[in-house]
Scaffold this motif. Structure first.
Motif, PDB file in Angstrom:
ATOM      1  N   GLY A   1       2.092   4.283  16.572  1.00 42.36           N
ATOM      2  CA  GLY A   1       0.994   3.578  15.939  1.00 42.36           C
ATOM      3  C   GLY A   1      -0.314   4.332  16.063  1.00 42.36           C
ATOM      4  O   GLY A   1      -1.060   4.470  15.097  1.00 42.36           O
ATOM      5  N   MET A   2      -0.582   4.873  17.242  1.00 39.17           N
ATOM      6  CA  MET A   2      -1.787   5.688  17.425  1.00 39.17           C
ATOM      7  C   MET A   2      -1.812   6.828  16.415  1.00 39.17           C
ATOM      8  O   MET A   2      -2.797   7.084  15.736  1.00 39.17           O
ATOM      9  CB  MET A   2      -1.791   6.296  18.834  1.00 39.17           C
ATOM     10  N   LYS A   3      -0.668   7.481  16.359  1.00 39.69           N
ATOM     11  CA  LYS A   3      -0.583   8.672  15.531  1.00 39.69           C
ATOM     12  C   LYS A   3      -0.777   8.338  14.060  1.00 39.69           C
ATOM     13  O   LYS A   3      -1.602   8.948  13.371  1.00 39.69           O
ATOM     14  CB  LYS A   3       0.805   9.256  15.730  1.00 39.69           C
ATOM     15  N   VAL A   4      -0.045   7.336  13.620  1.00 44.14           N
ATOM     16  CA  VAL A   4      -0.068   7.028  12.191  1.00 44.14           C
ATOM     17  C   VAL A   4      -1.411   6.451  11.781  1.00 44.14           C
ATOM     18  O   VAL A   4      -1.973   6.832  10.750  1.00 44.14           O
ATOM     19  CB  VAL A   4       1.079   6.066  11.853  1.00 44.14           C
ATOM     20  N   GLY A   5      -1.927   5.541  12.612  1.00 41.86           N
ATOM     21  CA  GLY A   5      -3.191   4.949  12.241  1.00 41.86           C
ATOM     22  C   GLY A   5      -4.283   5.990  12.119  1.00 41.86           C
ATOM     23  O   GLY A   5      -4.962   6.081  11.092  1.00 41.86           O
ATOM     24  N   ALA A   6      -4.411   6.796  13.160  1.00 42.64           N
ATOM     25  CA  ALA A   6      -5.455   7.825  13.115  1.00 42.64           C
ATOM     26  C   ALA A   6      -5.172   8.805  11.985  1.00 42.64           C
ATOM     27  O   ALA A   6      -6.085   9.227  11.274  1.00 42.64           O
ATOM     28  CB  ALA A   6      -5.517   8.547  14.446  1.00 42.64           C
ATOM     29  N   GLY A   7      -3.897   9.130  11.822  1.00 49.41           N
ATOM     30  CA  GLY A   7      -3.547  10.154  10.835  1.00 49.41           C
ATOM     31  C   GLY A   7      -3.842   9.718   9.423  1.00 49.41           C
ATOM     32  O   GLY A   7      -4.516  10.431   8.680  1.00 49.41           O
ATOM     33  N   LEU A   8      -3.377   8.532   9.049  1.00 51.76           N
ATOM     34  CA  LEU A   8      -3.565   8.126   7.658  1.00 51.76           C
ATOM     35  C   LEU A   8      -5.037   7.948   7.339  1.00 51.76           C
ATOM     36  O   LEU A   8      -5.497   8.296   6.259  1.00 51.76           O
ATOM     37  CB  LEU A   8      -2.796   6.847   7.382  1.00 51.76           C
ATOM     38  N   SER A   9      -5.791   7.442   8.328  1.00 46.83           N
ATOM     39  CA  SER A   9      -7.208   7.290   7.990  1.00 46.83           C
ATOM     40  C   SER A   9      -7.884   8.648   7.925  1.00 46.83           C
ATOM     41  O   SER A   9      -8.793   8.848   7.129  1.00 46.83           O
ATOM     42  CB  SER A   9      -7.889   6.354   8.971  1.00 46.83           C
ATOM     43  N   THR A  10      -7.390   9.609   8.729  1.00 47.97           N
ATOM     44  CA  THR A  10      -7.949  10.960   8.594  1.00 47.97           C
ATOM     45  C   THR A  10      -7.670  11.526   7.213  1.00 47.97           C
ATOM     46  O   THR A  10      -8.523  12.188   6.617  1.00 47.97           O
ATOM     47  CB  THR A  10      -7.355  11.897   9.655  1.00 47.97           C
ATOM     48  N   ILE A  11      -6.461  11.268   6.716  1.00 38.52           N
ATOM     49  CA  ILE A  11      -6.154  11.759   5.363  1.00 38.52           C
ATOM     50  C   ILE A  11      -7.153  11.203   4.365  1.00 38.52           C
ATOM     51  O   ILE A  11      -7.749  11.933   3.571  1.00 38.52           O
ATOM     52  CB  ILE A  11      -4.730  11.347   4.950  1.00 38.52           C
ATOM     53  N   PHE A  12      -7.364   9.881   4.454  1.00 36.98           N
ATOM     54  CA  PHE A  12      -8.288   9.272   3.500  1.00 36.98           C
ATOM     55  C   PHE A  12      -9.673   9.873   3.642  1.00 36.98           C
ATOM     56  O   PHE A  12     -10.305  10.258   2.653  1.00 36.98           O
ATOM     57  CB  PHE A  12      -8.336   7.764   3.735  1.00 36.98           C
ATOM     58  N   TYR A  13     -10.135   9.985   4.877  1.00 38.58           N
ATOM     59  CA  TYR A  13     -11.500  10.489   5.043  1.00 38.58           C
ATOM     60  C   TYR A  13     -11.637  11.945   4.652  1.00 38.58           C
ATOM     61  O   TYR A  13     -12.689  12.371   4.187  1.00 38.58           O
ATOM     62  CB  TYR A  13     -11.989  10.231   6.465  1.00 38.58           C
ATOM     63  N   SER A  14     -10.559  12.696   4.839  1.00 36.38           N
ATOM     64  CA  SER A  14     -10.648  14.085   4.388  1.00 36.38           C
ATOM     65  C   SER A  14     -10.732  14.148   2.880  1.00 36.38           C
ATOM     66  O   SER A  14     -11.471  14.951   2.311  1.00 36.38           O
ATOM     67  CB  SER A  14      -9.423  14.866   4.846  1.00 36.38           C
ATOM     68  N   MET A  15      -9.969  13.272   2.228  1.00 40.40           N
ATOM     69  CA  MET A  15      -9.959  13.350   0.777  1.00 40.40           C
ATOM     70  C   MET A  15     -11.238  12.796   0.178  1.00 40.40           C
ATOM     71  O   MET A  15     -11.619  13.164  -0.927  1.00 40.40           O
ATOM     72  CB  MET A  15      -8.749  12.594   0.228  1.00 40.40           C
ATOM     73  N   VAL A  16     -11.887  11.920   0.915  1.00 37.90           N
ATOM     74  CA  VAL A  16     -13.107  11.331   0.384  1.00 37.90           C
ATOM     75  C   VAL A  16     -14.257  12.330   0.387  1.00 37.90           C
ATOM     76  O   VAL A  16     -15.179  12.235  -0.396  1.00 37.90           O
ATOM     77  CB  VAL A  16     -13.449  10.070   1.206  1.00 37.90           C
ATOM     78  N   ARG A  17     -14.147  13.303   1.229  1.00 36.07           N
ATOM     79  CA  ARG A  17     -15.234  14.293   1.294  1.00 36.07           C
ATOM     80  C   ARG A  17     -15.385  14.976  -0.055  1.00 36.07           C
ATOM     81  O   ARG A  17     -14.418  15.356  -0.688  1.00 36.07           O
ATOM     82  CB  ARG A  17     -14.931  15.326   2.361  1.00 36.07           C
ATOM     83  N   VAL A  18     -16.610  15.128  -0.476  1.00 39.29           N
ATOM     84  CA  VAL A  18     -16.796  15.582  -1.842  1.00 39.29           C
ATOM     85  C   VAL A  18     -17.358  16.980  -1.957  1.00 39.29           C
ATOM     86  O   VAL A  18     -16.811  17.834  -2.651  1.00 39.29           O
ATOM     87  CB  VAL A  18     -17.714  14.644  -2.624  1.00 39.29           C
ATOM     88  N   LEU A  19     -18.453  17.193  -1.324  1.00 44.03           N
ATOM     89  CA  LEU A  19     -19.211  18.399  -1.646  1.00 44.03           C
ATOM     90  C   LEU A  19     -18.502  19.605  -1.092  1.00 44.03           C
ATOM     91  O   LEU A  19     -18.324  19.734   0.100  1.00 44.03           O
ATOM     92  CB  LEU A  19     -20.610  18.296  -1.049  1.00 44.03           C
ATOM     93  N   GLU A  20     -18.119  20.447  -1.970  1.00 46.65           N
ATOM     94  CA  GLU A  20     -17.452  21.642  -1.505  1.00 46.65           C
ATOM     95  C   GLU A  20     -18.247  22.845  -1.958  1.00 46.65           C
ATOM     96  O   GLU A  20     -18.601  22.983  -3.114  1.00 46.65           O
ATOM     97  CB  GLU A  20     -16.042  21.712  -2.075  1.00 46.65           C
ATOM     98  N   LEU A  21     -18.510  23.701  -1.037  1.00 47.21           N
ATOM     99  CA  LEU A  21     -19.220  24.917  -1.397  1.00 47.21           C
ATOM    100  C   LEU A  21     -18.219  25.889  -1.941  1.00 47.21           C
ATOM    101  O   LEU A  21     -17.222  26.215  -1.299  1.00 47.21           O
ATOM    102  CB  LEU A  21     -19.915  25.492  -0.164  1.00 47.21           C
ATOM    103  N   GLU A  22     -18.473  26.333  -3.138  1.00 47.88           N
ATOM    104  CA  GLU A  22     -17.520  27.254  -3.763  1.00 47.88           C
ATOM    105  C   GLU A  22     -17.779  28.636  -3.209  1.00 47.88           C
ATOM    106  O   GLU A  22     -18.724  29.309  -3.549  1.00 47.88           O
ATOM    107  CB  GLU A  22     -17.714  27.248  -5.280  1.00 47.88           C
ATOM    108  N   PHE A  23     -16.877  29.093  -2.366  1.00 52.01           N
ATOM    109  CA  PHE A  23     -17.111  30.344  -1.650  1.00 52.01           C
ATOM    110  C   PHE A  23     -16.471  31.523  -2.334  1.00 52.01           C
ATOM    111  O   PHE A  23     -16.114  32.484  -1.683  1.00 52.01           O
ATOM    112  CB  PHE A  23     -16.536  30.249  -0.245  1.00 52.01           C
ATOM    113  N   GLY A  24     -16.257  31.460  -3.596  1.00 54.41           N
ATOM    114  CA  GLY A  24     -15.537  32.584  -4.188  1.00 54.41           C
ATOM    115  C   GLY A  24     -14.128  32.544  -3.677  1.00 54.41           C
ATOM    116  O   GLY A  24     -13.631  31.516  -3.261  1.00 54.41           O
ATOM    117  N   GLU A  25     -13.474  33.665  -3.666  1.00 51.12           N
ATOM    118  CA  GLU A  25     -12.072  33.616  -3.294  1.00 51.12           C
ATOM    119  C   GLU A  25     -11.700  34.668  -2.279  1.00 51.12           C
ATOM    120  O   GLU A  25     -10.587  35.158  -2.244  1.00 51.12           O
ATOM    121  CB  GLU A  25     -11.225  33.763  -4.550  1.00 51.12           C
TER     122      GLU A  25
END
Lengths: 487, 90, 115, 111, 85, 245, 479, 172
Positions: free
Chosen positions: F210-234
């Protein structure tokens, strides 16, 4: 014990790394090499423990029928050793290049290694699927790690195709379960011959399609060149060298254990897939200008070689396939490491721009030459030996078409590898004058030396006998069933 | 029960078809959430409460939110302008 | 006797619930725009589900099951107005105009605020 | 009833496959993956069903259904959800690079 | 008798499904889907009476507690165009 | 159309595959053993939980690792992104309602986790409820609200600790000589079936998952919610960089 | 590993030819190349020699194939200096041959349980023969040979036709040393005629020599097909002799090429006889030897072969070889005439006079002289040489043989004199495998372009193909 | 009910939920439930009073909960719902729709924000009316009604005020 540790140690390493990173990154610098080394040693130890006799580990103390069991026999031992070396080299390369900075990479790397060991060791079909998924997910991530557009696109394509493949495998497992109500592979193997033919067909097709999708055999290979060429060098080496082989292992294990007696025409399918991917891979590779893409297509072709060996379904065939898998790990990992490093240093992957590289990067190019010669099948090197045994196996089975395809493929592969090499050795200018760093050179040199040694070893009959024994042991399903179920 | 189950199955297939064929992504996602509920019902009828509960928990909230996050992130054709705005704002 | 009474009452509740569900779905199909359909959707809950669940609570074999029915009712009562309200507001804020409206004091307020 | 369930599961699996094969939108692809997974799961759960079974919880009255597929399905649901999450993350990334989610335009890697 | 209730609820859900399919705007679909979810949750609860097993109520309860999250998420997306606001 | 036929062709074969088999009348295979012996051997009332955490515990570890992989991967993919903090949430009614619901949701989640060995549910489902709570908080209150409460660092720590706890509990069995993830054989008390404190390590394993899944799934959501990405070239050298968030 | 050991006379003959030729070429290299290339070639020549020794001492088919491959590799490297494309074709052909041989070898090892060189079961013989046929340039399988010879630097050409192709002959000899093989007879005579007829049509000096290699190997193969001791002796003798005189001819043409800057007969100035007298002399020795002029090595070997044929009454083959001999004479007259004699003494054309300024010049010639001496020795000391095979050769050299050889030589010269104009015109288009091969390559290219189209980057297509394949697999399994 | 009592109410509610949900009244179950409820109360009761910047401070939490009235309130509430539902159901069943939708502003006299929210939810639950928005500053609700009945006179307001009166008796 050791079998369990081979999976658990990398897994817990992956769990520990974020903690180490978050609470003092100095610990990471200290522990990361230890973890890599530990995983390497434990994997090798597991391989050693399983080589002679069947080594078993029962989870939760339950017998094999009830719980999950880890089984190490000759086949999985060879592949474990392969995984250990491939992962070790790739780890070393990445650590040397990047240091401890990208810690998430190491997390995923250790997850990959743990799950690969799990796939190689497990004796339970569903457990295999679970580990398979872990390592597939890790592989998708490693492909798209660099976040360039190529990497992201390749990662997405790999993910979609790989997931479809995984669902096919899941479907196959489901059908096997429906028919027999058990998922232990030994128990399944025991009850497969009594199955209705329609079900058997579905299981066979699902398994073959799923594993071929994951391994990248011909009509299913389309993700492979993209993924292997777009990933960063260490990952390419890992993917081509090890990850694909794990799929091959699963294919061998499943097809031999389940369909060896029940449905031998599966092996025809595997042979045809092998021939197709051999020809297709070589033909596509022969027109590539991008060196990593060329190597990736060459991987497709080599998968074809291995699958021909599997498709023969004889002890020699399996032995040759196993031997070629090992050799291919050495050669392709080495090639990817050398070519990738060269491409990174001169900042281009176009072959035409690599003119005269030999005169500036002597060591790397020499290693590349040896490895390329080995993969083409130049006689005293290991590629030749494994191809020879593949030919022997296919002749033994009287499938001349496969044998001719092997020869023909070798001819095409020679043509494009020579094209690359001749560009390297044509005088040219315009590179910065510094040789690659030592550790990379050491890996490359080690791998090419291994190529030479492995090319000579099978001349001594006992060593080749070992491989044949692996093959015949893998074919001997009765022993396997007895060893797993009766203990 | 069998007839009811058959009805649920047909319903399930219908929702799957709609999720597949809807032209808007949002409609497909909505249809997918209904599909998930029906899946849970199928699991219940097949006497698998654990699976049904998992399906319920995953389906309501998590999957939809993932889809919608991804969808909302892909609805911004010009990212560079956005970046400019944010940079000025903060 | 009491048992039979229980059954009768429970099925009566349930029948009423099903009737309301069907009418509300009819409303969802027939009503002209989103806002009116939200009314119908709310009715599916309050009219339909609550009565069926209440019937179920009466019919339930044990007190634990009845308690769970009651819990389901309570949570429906808490959560559903939230979602209905959120949807209605989101629609309005998104700019979906009602097709059929006789009086719109909310729209006036928003337009006042913007000015 | 079991046969109905099997048929539906297979049909759903095929719909998922068809969605992946025929739709250009990447989100549709991911939805197809979800549907496909659901079909496979339904197949597995059906494999455990016996007529008149009761759920496999210990105070049992009657014959329980097979609990083993339920365990598998739980694991597989989690795996499917992870797959979907990762796929969506990659879709976002692809959109960052290509400014589109049209699968026929995401063809940078050819030959 | 109880089957009549089940069929009635599911037919009602089917009617809602019509709106999900044809609904001219997305909120229409959301509303209809919400109504369907409610109806099917009720069906689930009723099923527990059919099967005479209180365990299935847990699933209905899960939907009752969590299903509104779906609608809230969609409403948020609809209101702001993105979820991270 | 051709594609549809293709898929239906596959479906036809699959159907033939199942049609060839007869419907089972009774349970065979290991499941029969489980049904008879679970209560005695593990003390869990929920046979599925017993299978998941005891008989086939390694599957569950694998499942947890799948989520962990995804979490790490998504976090890795979005490690260059930043949060656009905003407190624009839903209306006050929604906020108030959700804030009223949150404690109940949390209790519900923990109940599912803790009762995993007796009723349907378990670590994964409870963890998913926790993740749903965090997602709801973010959605309803705006991203800045939730951020001030649970830091990503905390989540990651929770997740890692959950995994390590699982491995540790498995290792106890290994040390006891009963094999990895052994339950009662490794000395965990069996307890009374149907009681809260029963089934040996299964509740503990549930908590770990439960610890793992709860923290993990919410981390997924919060990572995906992040928007601003600096385009660093490639360039490859700028990959990952320092991942501080 | 199955042991290698010193071979019997059969391999010793080939060893001798390889050794002598390698020595000569080593000397010649010093003159031919400059700078870095010289070093490389030194190395490669020695490598080639060692590899071929390995092949010749091999007791085991697998080892034989491996070493033959190594020889091919070294030669490929040499050819690639001049023309990478031709070299590639050469190498691919050799690799294919080796692969096909490997199939046969695998079959042999499975059938008989051993890999020892020697006669093999008939079913697998064809595989080996096919593979060796590519190496030996059977007609139709010879497509790589003219290109490789024409493109290669001269020393490489010499090595190539001197003993690289001989390794194939060696293999054929091992296949069935003392068994009559009519197919070999047919192939051999066809080779002889075909090679000569093609050679007559060439005006590239090296290609001409290359086709002569085919033709001379035809003698050897048909002699092997006779299957008697005499035939084998003739074959061995001829291959030894051929190694020497063909090497010699190649080296001298190489000198011409260097001098004129071209290989085209029609553009040779034809004054070499005066400017390069030493070269001319050794060339004459070589030409006479290949024409079977009495006293030269070619005479002895040809007589041996013809005797063997006569003895078994194989007249068609005999006459075919006779005709081929006439053709040989004609073409060498052509080569000699256009290369050395056609121009007048005071003609135009600038050309450095042969001189001996330093060791380099000397060593170049020395290699040739070495070979010429060998040729003459084999011709004059025929008795000594044949006694190596365990029988006296003196009985064969009756007057009739001498006369018939002389007759052939003069007949050929006469025909050349009469048909000089016609022969100079050259010839295009011959029925070879090459045309077929290019067709095959076309098909391959179209297959490849179809493959390329398949890799369109469209994920949906990929998946559709995968699903289609899955369906196909299902259908196949259900069959 | 003083502000410090909020956690206690929460705790009781949580414990009740636990007891009803698990349905176990043995010692271990209740102990674990109590422990969990305490923990969650400790962790989350602050959410009930969100940070200062979220809300105007001057609105106090509801002061009391009239238990006796609640016995009356809930049946009335359900009866109200039943009535409204029947009305709307009949509305939908007519062959022609007689709808007169509109959004009206309803002024309320409730002082406390929580009771305001409860009122809003109650309005939404009653078929025929949906709360679209709330104006905390002016204590106003914006209600979308399915049938205004008359345009000039606020018929909806009457209904709402009836509900509001009851609620005030319950909560304030």
């Amino acid at each position: 014990m050791i079998l369990t540790l081979a999976v658990i140690f990398p897994l817990s390493s992956a769990f520990v790394i974020p903690l180490l990173h978050l609470y003092g990154s100095r610990g990471l610098r200290l522990f990361l090499p230890i973890m890599g080394l530990g995983a390497f040693v434990l994997t090798l130890a597991a391989a050693a423990s399983g080589f002679g006799d069947y080594a078993l580990a029962f989870f939760g103390g339950w017998p094999a029928r009830l719980g999950v069991v880890f089984v190490a026999d000759g086949l999985s031992s060879v592949f474990l050793a392969l995984a250990a070396f491939g992962c070790g080299a790739s780890f070393l390369y990445f650590y040397e290049q990047m240091g401890t900075g990208p810690w998430r990479f190491y997390v995923i790397f250790f997850l990959l290694q743990a799950s690969m060991n799990g796939v190689l060791l497990t004796g339970d079909l569903f457990n295999m699927f679970v580990f398979y998924e872990i390592f597939s997910l890790a592989a998708y991530l490693l492909v798209s790690y660099s976040l360039t557009w190529q990497a992201v696109e390749a990662g997405l394509k790999y993910l979609v195709m790989g997931t479809v493949g995984a669902f096919f495998i899941l479907l196959g497992a489901a059908y096997a379960f429906i028919a027999t109500k058990t998922l232990n592979m030994a128990a399944l193997a025991a009850s497969f011959p009594q199955m209705p033919k329609a079900t058997l067909i579905v299981i066979a097709a699902c398994m073959v399609v799923g594993f071929s999708l994951k391994a990248g055999a011909f009509p299913f290979h389309f993700w492979l060149p993209d993924a292997h060429s777009s990933a960063i060098t260490a990952v390419s080496a890992l993917l081509s060298g090890v990850v694909v082989k794990v799929s091959i292992y699963s294919l061998i294990r499943v097809s031999l254990l389940f369909f060896g007696d029940a449905l031998p025409s599966v092996f025809d399918v595997i042979t045809v897939l092998g021939v197709l991917s051999l020809l297709g891979g070589h033909l596509m590779a022969s027109r590539q200008q991008d060196i990593k893409r060329l190597l990736a297509y060459s991987t497709v072709a080599q998968i074809g070689y291995i699958m021909i060996g599997v498709g023969m379904g004889t002890a020699t065939g399996i032995a040759a396939a196993v031997f070629h898998s090992f050799n291919h790990m050495l050669m392709k990992s080495g090639l990817f490491i050398t070519a990738g490093r060269l491409a990174e240093e001169i900042k281009t992957r176009n072959i035409q721009d690599m003119k005269g590289l030999y005169y500036h990067r002597r060591g790397m190019v020499l290693a590349f030459t040896v490895l390329a010669a080995a993969i083409v099948g130049v006689p005293p090197l290991n590629g030749f030996m494994s191809k020879w045994y593949l030919v022997v196996a296919s002749v033994e089975k009287r499938s001349f078409l496969a044998a001719l395809a092997l020869v023909f493929g070798t001819v095409i592969s020679a043509s494009y590898y020579i094209r690359v090499l001749s560009v390297f050795y044509t005088p040219g200018e315009g590179f910065s004058e510094h040789e690659s760093r030592r550790p990379v050179l050491a890996i490359a040199a080690l791998f090419s030396a291994c190529c030479v040694v492995l090319g000579l070893l099978p001349f001594f009959t006992p060593i080749w006998e070992l491989f044949v024994e692996v093959g015949s042991k893998a074919l001997n399903t009765k022993d396997y069933i007895a060893a797993v179920l009766l203990k | 029960m069998t007839a009811f189950f058959a009805f649920v199955c047909v319903f399930l297939a219908l929702t799957a078809l709609v999720a597949s064929e809807a032209e808007e992504v949002l409609s497909a996602v909505i249809s997918l959430s209904v599909f998930g509920v029906l899946m849970a019902m199928v699991f219940v009828i097949l006497q698998a409460p654990d699976v049904a509960l998992t399906q319920a928990v995953i389906n309501s909230g998590l999957v939809t939110s993932f889809f919608l996050v991804a969808y909302s992130q892909t609805q911004k054709p010009n990212l560079l302008e956005q970046k400019q705005d944010i940079g000025d704002g903060q | 006797m009491i048992q039979e009474m229980r059954f009768v009452v429970a099925y009566l509740f349930m029948a009423i619930g099903v009737f309301f569900s069907l009418t509300s779905v009819l409303g969802i199909i027939r009503f002209p725009d989103v806002y009116t359909r939200i009314h119908a959707g709310t009715k599916a809950l309050t009219g339909g589900a609550l009565f069926v669940l209440a019937g179920g609570a009466i019919l339930a074999p044990s007190w634990q099951a009845s308690a769970k029915f009651v819990l389901i009712i309570v949570f429906f009562l808490i959560t559903n107005p939230l979602s209905s309200h959120a949807i209605a507001r989101a629609c309005y804020r998104h700019g979906i105009k009602p097709e059929l409206i006789y009086k719109d004091e909310y729209g006036e307020k928003i337009s006042n605020k913007k000015e | 009833m079991i046969k109905i369930s099997y048929a539906t599961a297979i049909f759903v699996f095929c719909i998922g496959l068809y969605t992946i094969l025929s739709k250009r939108n990447l989100f549709k692809t991911v939805i197809g993956l979800t549907i496909m997974e659901s079909g496979a799961l339904m197949l597995i759960v059906t494999a455990g069903y016996v007529h008149g079974g009761v759920p496999p919880l210990i105070p049992m009255e009657g014959q329980a259904v097979n609990p083993l597929p339920h365990a598998f399905t739980l694991t597989a649901i989690v795996i499917g959800a992870s797959d979907v999450a990762l796929a969506l993350a990659l879709v976002i990334k692809v959109h960052r690079r290509y400014k589109t989610v049209d699968l026929d335009k995401i063809r940078g890697l050819k030959e | 008798m109880i089957y009549v209730i089940l069929w009635g609820l599911m037919l009602a859900a089917l009617g809602g499904f019509y709106r999900v399919v044809v609904g001219p705007t997305v909120p229409d679909r959301i509303v209809a889907a919400d109504a369907m979810t409610v109806l099917m949750t009720t069906t689930l609860a009723t099923l527990s009476i059919v099967f005479k097993n209180g365990v299935f109520l847990d699933i209905a309860l899960a939907f009752a507690i969590l299903a509104f999250a779906d609608v809230l998420i969609m409403a948020k997306y609809f209101e702001h165009g993105e979820l991270h606001k | 159309m051709g594609l549809l036929l293709l898929c239906l062709g596959i479906g036809w074969w699959l159907w033939k595959g199942v049609a060839a088999m007869e419907d089972p009348e009774f349970i065979i295979g290991p499941a029969a053993y489980y049904i008879i012996n679970t209560a005695e051997e593990t003390g869990a009332a929920n046979i599925v939980a017993a299978i998941l955490f005891d008989y086939r515990g390694i599957d569950t570890l694998g499942e947890a690792s799948v989520i962990y992989t995804t979490v790490c991967g998504v976090a890795m993919l979005f490690s260059k992104s930043k949060y656009k903090r905003s407190s624009a949430g839903l209306s006050f009614i929604a906020r108030r309602g959700v804030s009223f619901l949150v404690p109940f949701l949390l209790l519900y989640g923990s109940t599912i986790i803790l009762m995993g060995h007796m009723t349907p549910g378990g670590g994964f489902q409870g963890g998913a409820v926790f993740a749903t709570v965090t997602i709801l908080l973010c959605i309803v209150f705006g991203s800045s609200f939730e951020m001030s409460r649970i830091k990503p660092k905390t989540k990651e720590t929770i997740e890692s600790l959950g995994g390590l706890f699982f491995v540790f509990l498995g290792g106890v069995g290994l040390l006891a000589g009963a094999g990895f993830l052994a339950n009662t054989a490794a000395g965990f008390p069996r307890g009374q079936v149907g009681n809260f404190l029963s089934a040996g390590a299964i509740p503990l394993l549930n908590i770990a998952v439960g610890m793992k899944v709860g923290a993990g799934l919410s981390t997924i959501f919060y990572s995906m919610v992040r928007v601003l990405e600096l385009e660093f070239g490639e360039q490859m050298s700028e990959v990952e960089g320092n991942d501080k968030n | 590993m199955r042991a290698m050991a010193f071979g019997d006379p059969v391999s010793m003959v080939f060893v001798a030819s390889a050794t002598v030729l390698s020595l000569a070429v080593l000397l010649y290299n010093e003159w031919y190349f400059e700078g870095k290339e010289r070093k490389t070639f030194r190395f490669l020549t020695v490598g080639c020699w060692i590899a071929s020794l390995g092949a010749l001492f091999a007791q085991d088919w697998l080892v034989f194939v491996i070493f033959v491959e190594l020889v091919s590799l070294t030669l490929w490297r040499m050819i690639a200096f001049a023309d990478p494309k031709a070299a590639l074709i050469y190498l691919l052909a050799q690799l294919g041959a080796a692969g096909i041989m490997l199939i046969g070898v695998a079959g042999v090892s499975l059938e008989t349980g051993s890999l020892a060189m020697g006669p093999v079961p008939p079913e697998w013989r064809w595989f080996l023969l096919f593979g060796l046929g590519i190496k030996t340039a059977f007609p139709g399988l010879h497509f790589w040979l003219p290109k490789a010879h024409g493109a290669a630097p001269t020393p490489a050409s010499a090595l190539l036709s001197g003993f690289a192709v001989k390794l194939g002959v060696y293999g054929i000899a091992r296949l069935g040393t003392f068994a009559s093989a009519p197919e070999l007879l047919i192939i051999g005579s066809a080779m002889a005629l075909f090679g000569v007829s093609m050679a007559l049509m060439q005006h590239d000096a090296k290609r001409l020599l290359a086709y002569h290699t085919v033709s001379q190997l035809g003698y050897v193969v048909s002699a092997l097909g006779v299957g008697t001791l005499l035939g084998v002796a003739g074959a061995l003798y001829h291959s030894l002799a051929h190694a020497l005189f063909k090497g010699l001819l190649f080296l001298s043409v190489g000198r011409l090429e260097k001098a004129y800057g071209t290989k085209d007969l029609r553009r040779f100035g034809g004054r070499a006889a005066w400017e390069m007298p030493y070269t001319f002399i050794v060339f004459i020795v070589g030409a006479l030897a290949i024409s079977g002029f009495p006293g030269m090595s070619g005479f002895v070997s040809k007589v041996l072969i013809k005797e063997a044929l006569m003895e078994k009454g194989m007249y068609p083959a005999y006459w075919a070889l006779q005709v081929a001999s006439i053709g040989t004479v004609i073409s060498f007259c052509k080569l000699g005439y256009y290369g050395f004699l056609s121009g007048s003494k005071e003609g135009e054309g600038r050309m450095a006079r042969e001189g001996f300024v330093c060791f380099r010049d000397f060593s170049g010639l020395l290699g040739m002289v070495f070979l010429a001496a060998g040729t003459i020795f084999l011709g004059l000391g025929a008795g000594a040489a044949t006694s190596f095979f365990g029988f006296s050769a003196s009985g064969f050299f009756a007057r009739s043989d001498v006369f018939s050889s002389l007759f052939i030589v003069f007949l050929g010269a006469g025909i050349f004199y009469l048909a000089k104009g016609f022969l100079a015109s050259g010839f295009k288009g011959a029925l070879t495998l090459e045309a077929l091969l290019s067709e095959a390559l076309q098909i391959l290219a179209s297959v490849r372009s179809a493959l390329v189209k398949m890799h369109s980057g469209s994920l949906r297509f990929y998946l559709a193909l995968a699903v289609f394949a899955a369906l196909a697999i299902l259908c196949y399994l259900a069959r | 009910m003083k502000p410090k009592k909020a956690p206690i109410v929460l705790f009781v509610a949580l414990f009740l939920f636990w007891a009803l949900y698990t349905g176990r009244l043995d010692f271990a179950g209740l102990a674990v439930g109590g422990l969990l409820s305490t923990l969650i109360t400790w962790a989350t009761w602050r959410i009930f009073s969100p940070p200062a910047h979220e809300l105007p401070r001057n609105i106090a939490p509801p002061l009391h909960f009239n238990f006796v009235w609640s016995l009356m309130f809930f049946p009335l509430f359900f009866w109200e719902i039943f009535k409204a539902t029947t009305q709307v159901a009949l509305l939908t069943l007519r062959p022609r729709l007689y709808l007169m939708p509109g959004i009206v502003r309803v002024k309320t006299n409730l002082k406390h924000k929580t009771s305001l929210v409860v009122l809003a939810n109650q309005i939404t639950l009653t078929p025929g009316t949906v709360t679209v928005d709330i104006d905390l500053a002016h204590h106003e609700l914006y209600v979308h009604s399915l049938n205004l009945r008359t345009l000039d006179e606020c018929a909806v307001c009457k209904d709402v005020n009836r509900l509001e009166d009851r609620l005030r008796r319950l909560l304030e």
